[in-house]
Design a protein around this motif. Structure first.
Motif, short mmCIF file in Angstrom:
data_model
loop_
_atom_site.label_atom_id
_atom_site.label_comp_id
_atom_site.label_asym_id
_atom_site.label_seq_id
_atom_site.Cartn_x
_atom_site.Cartn_y
_atom_site.Cartn_z
N MET A 131 -113.46 -65.69 -26.15
CA MET A 131 -113.69 -64.51 -25.18
C MET A 131 -115.16 -63.95 -25.42
O MET A 131 -115.74 -63.98 -26.31
CB MET A 131 -112.73 -63.43 -25.11
N THR A 132 -115.71 -63.47 -24.34
CA THR A 132 -116.91 -62.58 -24.42
C THR A 132 -116.75 -61.28 -24.95
O THR A 132 -116.18 -60.28 -24.15
CB THR A 132 -117.53 -62.60 -23.08
N LEU A 133 -117.54 -61.16 -25.97
CA LEU A 133 -117.33 -59.66 -26.58
C LEU A 133 -118.72 -59.11 -27.00
O LEU A 133 -119.28 -60.07 -27.56
CB LEU A 133 -116.59 -59.78 -27.91
N VAL A 134 -118.82 -58.04 -26.43
CA VAL A 134 -120.33 -57.39 -26.76
C VAL A 134 -120.27 -56.11 -27.41
O VAL A 134 -119.61 -55.20 -27.02
CB VAL A 134 -120.95 -57.44 -25.45
N ARG A 135 -121.14 -55.69 -28.31
CA ARG A 135 -121.18 -54.49 -28.82
C ARG A 135 -122.27 -53.74 -27.89
O ARG A 135 -123.29 -54.13 -27.76
CB ARG A 135 -121.79 -54.29 -30.48
N ALA A 136 -121.84 -52.60 -27.68
CA ALA A 136 -122.55 -51.82 -26.50
C ALA A 136 -121.89 -50.30 -26.37
O ALA A 136 -120.57 -50.03 -26.72
CB ALA A 136 -122.72 -52.32 -25.01
N ASP A 137 -122.82 -49.57 -26.27
CA ASP A 137 -122.49 -48.03 -25.99
C ASP A 137 -122.02 -47.80 -24.90
O ASP A 137 -122.95 -48.04 -23.72
CB ASP A 137 -123.63 -47.12 -26.43
N GLY A 138 -120.85 -47.38 -24.61
CA GLY A 138 -120.26 -46.99 -23.33
C GLY A 138 -121.00 -45.98 -22.43
O GLY A 138 -120.85 -45.64 -21.41
N ASN A 139 -121.68 -45.03 -23.44
CA ASN A 139 -122.66 -44.00 -22.68
C ASN A 139 -123.91 -44.51 -22.38
O ASN A 139 -124.74 -43.78 -21.93
CB ASN A 139 -122.70 -43.09 -23.44
N GLN A 140 -124.13 -45.81 -22.35
CA GLN A 140 -125.53 -46.31 -21.95
C GLN A 140 -125.10 -47.24 -20.84
O GLN A 140 -124.01 -47.54 -20.54
CB GLN A 140 -126.26 -47.19 -22.94
N ARG A 141 -126.14 -48.12 -20.30
CA ARG A 141 -125.58 -48.88 -19.29
C ARG A 141 -124.89 -50.14 -19.80
O ARG A 141 -124.98 -50.72 -21.02
CB ARG A 141 -126.87 -49.61 -18.57
N TRP A 142 -123.78 -50.37 -19.15
CA TRP A 142 -122.72 -51.22 -19.51
C TRP A 142 -123.54 -52.69 -19.48
O TRP A 142 -124.13 -53.19 -18.46
CB TRP A 142 -121.56 -51.16 -18.83
N PRO A 143 -123.13 -53.75 -20.25
CA PRO A 143 -123.49 -55.04 -20.41
C PRO A 143 -122.81 -55.86 -19.30
O PRO A 143 -122.26 -56.96 -19.57
CB PRO A 143 -123.13 -55.46 -21.85
N VAL A 144 -122.71 -55.37 -18.05
CA VAL A 144 -122.04 -55.88 -17.00
C VAL A 144 -122.97 -55.97 -15.78
O VAL A 144 -123.41 -55.16 -15.27
CB VAL A 144 -120.73 -55.32 -16.54
N ALA A 145 -123.13 -57.47 -15.04
CA ALA A 145 -123.95 -57.27 -13.79
C ALA A 145 -123.46 -56.43 -12.87
O ALA A 145 -122.18 -56.35 -12.51
CB ALA A 145 -124.13 -58.85 -13.51
N SER A 146 -124.21 -55.93 -12.04
CA SER A 146 -123.73 -55.10 -10.77
C SER A 146 -122.83 -56.01 -9.77
O SER A 146 -122.98 -57.28 -9.54
CB SER A 146 -124.78 -54.88 -10.16
N ALA A 147 -121.85 -55.37 -9.09
CA ALA A 147 -121.00 -55.80 -8.21
C ALA A 147 -120.45 -57.03 -8.54
O ALA A 147 -120.08 -58.02 -7.94
CB ALA A 147 -121.93 -56.13 -6.94
N THR A 148 -119.81 -57.30 -9.79
CA THR A 148 -119.37 -58.31 -10.16
C THR A 148 -117.70 -58.22 -10.62
O THR A 148 -117.05 -59.19 -11.01
CB THR A 148 -119.94 -59.13 -11.43
N ALA A 149 -117.40 -57.06 -11.15
CA ALA A 149 -116.05 -56.97 -11.81
C ALA A 149 -114.82 -56.60 -10.92
O ALA A 149 -115.09 -55.57 -9.87
CB ALA A 149 -116.27 -55.62 -12.78
N GLY A 150 -113.91 -57.16 -11.08
CA GLY A 150 -112.67 -57.06 -10.18
C GLY A 150 -111.76 -56.06 -10.96
O GLY A 150 -110.95 -55.21 -9.92
#
Length: 285
Positions: A90-109
Motif C-alpha cells: 500500500m502507499t505509505l508516506v511520512r508527512a506532517d499533517g500540519n503541512q501540505r498533505w501528500p495528495v494531489a488536489s481534487a483526487t480523494a473520495g
C-alpha cells in the motif's frame, strides 16, 4: 499543544498493545467506512495519521486505492511489517499533517482518520480537506473511541487533564476538537453524517492500568513536559485513583464503543454515469 515526531516514534512498538482494537472490529470499521461513503472501484482513500496500520491494512482487499500518511516513520514501519507479512503493498508516506498533505488536489473520495486528526491545526485541516476532495463526491470520516463517562479510563483521563491545566499545560481535547472541525466543514457547505456505532465491547479497567499506560508515553495527554512534572502528576493520580476507586487495583467494568462520524464534503448525490466515469481517475504523488 505541541506534538513531535519523537512523541509518536517512541510509542510505535507499544501502541497497539496499549490502545489497539480487536482485528474483527478493525475489519468491520473499514467495511462501515466503505458503505457510508459508497466508495467505488478506483476511489482514493486517504488516511490521515495512518499509524501502525491496525485499521488501514484492511483497505487492501477492497477495490479502492489507498494512501496513508503519518508524522512517525516508526509507526509506518510497523504498518509496512504488517503488510509484508501478508504479501500486501500500500502507499505509505511520512508527512506532517500540519503541512501540505501528500495528495494531489481534487483526487480523494474518502478522507479517513482514527483518533488522530484532532491533534492537527483545524483550520489547516479544513483547507486541505477541501483541496484534496474530488468535486463529484467526497467524504470525511472520523473514528473515535466512546467511553462511558463514569468509567475508570474516562475519570482518570479527566483528572489527568485537570492536573495538566493546573500546571499550565493544555492536553488534547479530542471530542471538542472533532466537533469544531465538523462545524468548520459545515461552514464551507459540508453536510453532516450522523454518528454510527460500529462495534461495542466490555472492558475491565483499574486506575493502575491507566497510569501504567501513561508511563509508557513520552509526555501526558499528548503534551511534552519535563520528566519531573510528569512523575509528579502520575503520583497525584495514584493518590486520587486510590481514594476515588478504593484502590489502584480495583476492577471496574464498563462499555466502550467505536464510533464513526463525519461529513460529505462535496456532492451528496452521484449519478450512475458519474460513478462510471470516475473509475480509475484517482491520482497520488
Amino acid at each position: 499543544m505541541q506534538y513531535s515526531r519523537a512523541t509518536f516514534d517512541e510509542q510505535a512498538n507499544s501502541y497497539d498493545q496499549r490502545v489497539g482494537l480487536p482485528e474483527p472490529d478493525c475489519q468491520q470499521i473499514v467495511q462501515a467506512i466503505l458503505a457510508l461513503t459508497e466508495a467505488q472501484l478506483g476511489d482514493l482513500v486517504v488516511e490521515v495519521g495512518a499509524g501502525t496500520g491496525q485499521i488501514g491494512q484492511w483497505f487492501a482487499p477492497s477495490p479502492v486505492q489507498y494512501l496513508g500518511f503519518d508524522l512517525s516513520q516508526n509507526m509506518l514501519n510497523v504498518f509496512r511489517q504488517r503488510l509484508n507479512s501478508k504479501g500486501k503493498t500500500m502507499t505509505l508516506v511520512r508527512a506532517d499533517g500540519n503541512q501540505r498533505w501528500p495528495v494531489a488536489s481534487a483526487t480523494a473520495g474518502v478522507i479517513f482518520s482514527s483518533r488522530a486528526i484532532h491533534l492537527l491545526n483545524l483550520e489547516h485541516v479544513v483547507e486541505e480537506l477541501f483541496r484534496v476532495a474530488q468535486p463529484a463526491r467526497a467524504a470525511l470520516i472520523i473514528g473515535r473511541i466512546q467511553r462511558q463517562r463514569e468509567s475508570v479510563k474516562a475519570r482518570m483521563q479527566q483528572e489527568m487533564q485537570r492536573l495538566l491545566r493546573q500546571r499550565g499545560f493544555q492536553g488534547r481535547q479530542g471530542e471538542q476538537n472533532q466537533r469544531q472541525l465538523l462545524e468548520l466543514c459545515c461552514q464551507r457547505g459540508a453536510k453532516l453524517i450522523a454518528p454510527v456505532v460500529v462495534a461495542r465491547w466490555t472492558v475491565v479497567s483499574t486506575p493502575e492500568l491507566s497510569i501504567k499506560s501513561w508511563e509508557q508515553t513520552q509526555g501526558l495527554g499528548g503534551t511534552s513536559m519535563p520528566l519531573g512534572i510528569k512523575q509528579e502528576i502520575l503520583e497525584e493520580l495514584r493518590i486520587w485513583g486510590k481514594g476515588t476507586f478504593g484502590g489502584l487495583e480495583q476492577q471496574v467494568e464498563s462499555e466502550e464503543a467505536y464510533v464513526l462520524q463525519g461529513a460529505y464534503l462535496t456532492g451528496v448525490a452521484l449519478s450512475r454515469e458519474d460513478r462510471v466515469s470516475r473509475k480509475g481517475r484517482a491520482k497520488i504523488f
